[in-house]
Design a protein around this motif. Structure first.
Motif, PDB file in Angstrom:
ATOM      1  N   ARG A 105     103.987  88.250  34.723  1.00 35.61           N
ATOM      2  CA  ARG A 105     103.889  88.401  36.182  1.00 35.61           C
ATOM      3  C   ARG A 105     105.199  88.900  36.762  1.00 35.61           C
ATOM      4  NH1 ARG A 105     104.142  82.954  39.034  1.00 35.61           N
ATOM      5  NH2 ARG A 105     106.347  83.420  38.682  1.00 35.61           N
ATOM      6  N   ASP A 106     106.301  88.297  36.352  1.00 40.48           N
ATOM      7  CA  ASP A 106     107.605  88.687  36.898  1.00 40.48           C
ATOM      8  C   ASP A 106     107.988  90.108  36.499  1.00 40.48           C
ATOM      9  OD1 ASP A 106     107.741  86.209  38.039  1.00 40.48           O
ATOM     10  OD2 ASP A 106     109.172  85.373  36.603  1.00 40.48           O
ATOM     11  N   ALA A 107     107.538  90.536  35.309  1.00 43.34           N
ATOM     12  CA  ALA A 107     107.827  91.906  34.877  1.00 43.34           C
ATOM     13  C   ALA A 107     107.104  92.909  35.763  1.00 43.34           C
ATOM     14  CB  ALA A 107     107.424  92.098  33.417  1.00 43.34           C
ATOM     15  N   PHE A 108     105.848  92.616  36.095  1.00 39.37           N
ATOM     16  CA  PHE A 108     105.111  93.508  36.997  1.00 39.37           C
ATOM     17  C   PHE A 108     105.729  93.494  38.400  1.00 39.37           C
ATOM     18  CE2 PHE A 108     101.576  93.367  33.888  1.00 39.37           C
ATOM     19  CZ  PHE A 108     101.281  94.713  33.853  1.00 39.37           C
ATOM     20  N   VAL A 109     106.127  92.319  38.845  1.00 36.96           N
ATOM     21  CA  VAL A 109     106.759  92.232  40.171  1.00 36.96           C
ATOM     22  C   VAL A 109     108.065  93.018  40.192  1.00 36.96           C
ATOM     23  CG1 VAL A 109     107.865  90.657  41.800  1.00 36.96           C
ATOM     24  CG2 VAL A 109     105.697  90.018  40.745  1.00 36.96           C
ATOM     25  N   ALA A 110     108.806  92.961  39.090  1.00 37.91           N
ATOM     26  CA  ALA A 110     110.084  93.675  39.019  1.00 37.91           C
ATOM     27  C   ALA A 110     109.907  95.175  39.135  1.00 37.91           C
ATOM     28  CB  ALA A 110     110.800  93.332  37.711  1.00 37.91           C
ATOM     29  N   MET A 111     108.716  95.687  38.769  1.00 34.98           N
ATOM     30  CA  MET A 111     108.462  97.122  38.847  1.00 34.98           C
ATOM     31  C   MET A 111     108.108  97.606  40.245  1.00 34.98           C
ATOM     32  SD  MET A 111     106.531  98.516  35.499  1.00 34.98           S
ATOM     33  CE  MET A 111     104.946  97.859  35.991  1.00 34.98           C
ATOM     34  N   HIS A 131      96.803  83.940  43.431  1.00 32.56           N
ATOM     35  CA  HIS A 131      97.266  85.225  42.924  1.00 32.56           C
ATOM     36  C   HIS A 131      98.318  85.049  41.822  1.00 32.56           C
ATOM     37  CE1 HIS A 131      95.613  86.241  46.919  1.00 32.56           C
ATOM     38  NE2 HIS A 131      95.222  87.327  46.299  1.00 32.56           N
ATOM     39  N   ASN A 132      99.145  84.042  41.964  1.00 36.45           N
ATOM     40  CA  ASN A 132     100.140  83.788  40.911  1.00 36.45           C
ATOM     41  C   ASN A 132      99.488  83.334  39.618  1.00 36.45           C
ATOM     42  OD1 ASN A 132     102.218  84.509  42.589  1.00 36.45           O
ATOM     43  ND2 ASN A 132     102.900  82.424  43.010  1.00 36.45           N
ATOM     44  N   VAL A 133      98.470  82.475  39.741  1.00 40.78           N
ATOM     45  CA  VAL A 133      97.789  81.979  38.549  1.00 40.78           C
ATOM     46  C   VAL A 133      97.101  83.126  37.812  1.00 40.78           C
ATOM     47  CG1 VAL A 133      95.949  80.480  37.703  1.00 40.78           C
ATOM     48  CG2 VAL A 133      97.459  79.684  39.528  1.00 40.78           C
ATOM     49  N   LEU A 134      96.473  84.021  38.569  1.00 39.85           N
ATOM     50  CA  LEU A 134      95.698  85.103  37.969  1.00 39.85           C
ATOM     51  C   LEU A 134      96.470  86.414  37.888  1.00 39.85           C
ATOM     52  CD1 LEU A 134      92.307  84.353  39.749  1.00 39.85           C
ATOM     53  CD2 LEU A 134      92.913  83.839  37.394  1.00 39.85           C
ATOM     54  N   ALA A 135      97.777  86.365  38.108  1.00 40.26           N
ATOM     55  CA  ALA A 135      98.580  87.586  38.098  1.00 40.26           C
ATOM     56  C   ALA A 135      98.476  88.372  36.792  1.00 40.26           C
ATOM     57  CB  ALA A 135     100.042  87.255  38.396  1.00 40.26           C
ATOM     58  N   PRO A 136      98.463  87.712  35.614  1.00 40.60           N
ATOM     59  CA  PRO A 136      98.338  88.496  34.382  1.00 40.60           C
ATOM     60  C   PRO A 136      97.071  89.342  34.334  1.00 40.60           C
ATOM     61  CG  PRO A 136      99.092  86.286  33.875  1.00 40.60           C
ATOM     62  CD  PRO A 136      98.714  86.281  35.335  1.00 40.60           C
ATOM     63  N   VAL A 137      95.984  88.847  34.946  1.00 40.73           N
ATOM     64  CA  VAL A 137      94.742  89.624  34.980  1.00 40.73           C
ATOM     65  C   VAL A 137      94.792  90.649  36.111  1.00 40.73           C
ATOM     66  CG1 VAL A 137      92.244  89.521  35.312  1.00 40.73           C
ATOM     67  CG2 VAL A 137      93.407  87.759  33.978  1.00 40.73           C
ATOM     68  N   TYR A 187      94.013  95.104  36.622  1.00 35.84           N
ATOM     69  CA  TYR A 187      93.631  95.872  37.811  1.00 35.84           C
ATOM     70  C   TYR A 187      94.770  96.743  38.342  1.00 35.84           C
ATOM     71  CZ  TYR A 187      89.259  93.291  37.955  1.00 35.84           C
ATOM     72  OH  TYR A 187      88.022  92.777  37.637  1.00 35.84           O
ATOM     73  N   LEU A 188      96.004  96.305  38.179  1.00 31.09           N
ATOM     74  CA  LEU A 188      97.117  97.168  38.573  1.00 31.09           C
ATOM     75  C   LEU A 188      97.232  98.356  37.621  1.00 31.09           C
ATOM     76  CD1 LEU A 188      99.474  97.720  40.448  1.00 31.09           C
ATOM     77  CD2 LEU A 188     100.909  96.261  39.005  1.00 31.09           C
ATOM     78  N   THR A 189      96.943  98.118  36.344  1.00 29.25           N
ATOM     79  CA  THR A 189      96.913  99.225  35.389  1.00 29.25           C
ATOM     80  C   THR A 189      95.839 100.230  35.770  1.00 29.25           C
ATOM     81  OG1 THR A 189      97.711  97.792  33.605  1.00 29.25           O
ATOM     82  CG2 THR A 189      96.606  99.837  32.963  1.00 29.25           C
TER      83      THR A 189
END
Length: 456
Positions: A25-31, A276-282, A287-289
């Protein structure tokens, strides 16, 4: 005895705090800075190039060509290489989790991912009848040119295709990042390192300590990539894309999957857990991909009608979270018009300015929505219903899929308009969903008028 809600909260808390999921999650947020920059560049070109071209304003497009080119450069430096950026961000965050040198971890993860990327470009060219002179020039530049049944195949060692460096490579970066960081952290934590005297500066000591773990981790990724080619004839990235990423993305696009994810977000929030934090990996990993792949497709073809994925990360924000989770902007409007409870109206007065920008914690914890039996039904069903409406209209081609990253604080209606590249129908659907949510919230507000505060 522990109640069902307590057990659920305990389970959800474990999921939300699982270190590997938090790192993803934090890696996606960092982007976010680069994905937002790339999305802005594409959005600007929609209004400076694509829409004017459709209107026959070729002279305007030509005058804007320098700006359009700059936007293209921004896209190439952001969205086109997001897998490279993600690989570093993931390695950095996983290293923090494993309590090893995060900077070295990020670079090792980056290097390991690069080691799995095919080192040559091969594509079929439609340039029929390529002249002998052109072939000679290409060959002199180190490009191998071989005849093909349709056009020619051009291949050059040492090139990195954006097909692997962009959104398509995210799953490979994720898997390789996990493997390489597990090796790196294991060796670091077990002191399989180069030891230098204490007199050596700390920065130098840290760098040397990461050498052996880094070498082993990168070699492991490179060996895995070579084994993939030798055993299957396909690059590791292609295998992951074919057998993991594509099926998973396909599963995410069913209306049932969209409704389930939307419902789970609401369910977690009802117990006071950030859904959203709990399901952030999904939501981010899948879905972001999908959204980034849509963006890449649009950048390549400039055709909204043929985007590959119907539902993306931004679709949730555009159509199911106007005012925040639960479409609480509709709740605020219903309170203003029909509520007779002073405490509700007081919360609504404080919350509506933030609700316009999709910030709804004052409503969730001020009404409160959390563990409130009066509002559990609308809270759980409003977003899934809104998702169903928007999904259906997208599948029917009435509105285009979301493909542009927009700041989540963008007001309802405008968010959907911008995220779909200027579709005013998408903006109207967002407002339609706001109206539907208002009608669903309304009877529960009327019922709350008859319930005393101490009965909650």
């Amino acid at each position: 005895m522990m109640s069902v809600s307590d057990k659920f909260m305990k389970l959800a808390g474990k999921i939300a705090s699982e270190a590997h999921l938090v790192a993803v999650r934090d890696a996606f947020v960092a982007m976010m800075p680069i994905t937002m920059a790339g999305s802005v560049a594409v959005l600007l070109n929609v209004f400076l190039r694509d829409i004017p071209n459709n209107l026959g304003m070729s002279s305007f497009v030509e005058s804007m060509s320098p700006v359009i080119a700059v936007n293209g450069n921004v896209w190439f430096g952001t969205i086109a290489i997001m897998a490279l950026v993600f690989s570093f961000a993931l390695g950095y965050n996983l290293s923090l989790m494993y309590k090893v040198n995060p900077l070295a971890g990020g670079m090792v993860s980056f290097g390991a991912f690069i080691a799995t990327v095919p080192q040559s470009l091969k594509f079929a060219s439609n340039l029929e009848g390529l002249s002998d002179k052109a072939i000679k020039i290409l060959s002199g530049a180190g490009v191998a040119v071989e005849p093909a049944s349709k056009g020619v195949d051009l291949s050059s060692w040492g090139a990195i295709s954006t097909a692997y460096a962009g959104a398509t490579g995210l799953f490979t970066a994720l898997i390789v990042g996990f493997i390489s960081m597990k090796i790196f952290a294991y060796l670091m934590n077990h002191k399989v390192i180069l030891r230098l005297p204490d007199s050596v500066p700390p920065a130098v000591n840290k760098a040397f300590a990461a050498i052996i773990p880094g070498v082993v981790a990168i070699y492991a990724a490179a060996i895995l990539a070579q084994a993939s080619v030798m055993l299957t004839g396909k690059a590791l990235s292609d295998l992951i894309s074919t057998y993991i990423q594509t099926p998973l993305m396909g599963l995410s696009q069913g209306v049932g999957s969209v409704i389930l994810i939307t419902f789970l977000v609401q369910l977690f929030w009802f117990f006071g857990i950030h859904g959203h934090n709990v399901l952030a990996p999904v939501m981010d990993g899948v879905y972001l991909t999908a959204q980034n792949l849509n963006l890449e497709h649009y950048q390549a073809h400039h055709q909204i009608a043929k985007l590959p994925y119907l539902w993306t990360r931004g679709s949730f924000d555009a159509y199911c979270q106007m005012g925040g989770s639960g479409v609480t902007l509709a709740l605020i409007i219903a309170i203003f018009i029909f509520s007779k409870r002073d405490e509700y109206r007081a919360v609504a007065k404080l919350a509506w300015p933030m609700g316009m920008f999709n910030i709804n914690e004052p409503v969730i914890f001020g009404i409160p929505i959390v563990l409130n039996p009066i509002f559990i039904i609308p809270w759980l069903i409003v977003p899934p219903i809104c998702a169903t409406i928007a999904y259906t209209l997208t599948a029917l081609g009435v509105i285009p899929p979301v493909f542009i990253m927009v700041p989540w604080i963008t007001p309802p209606g405008l968010y959907a308009y911008l995220a779909t590249g200027g579709s005013w129908l998408a903006g109207l659907v967002s407002l339609l969903n706001l109206g539907v949510a208002f009608l669903i919230w309304l009877p529960f507000i009327l019922y709350a008028n008859r319930v005393k505060e101490n009965e909650l």
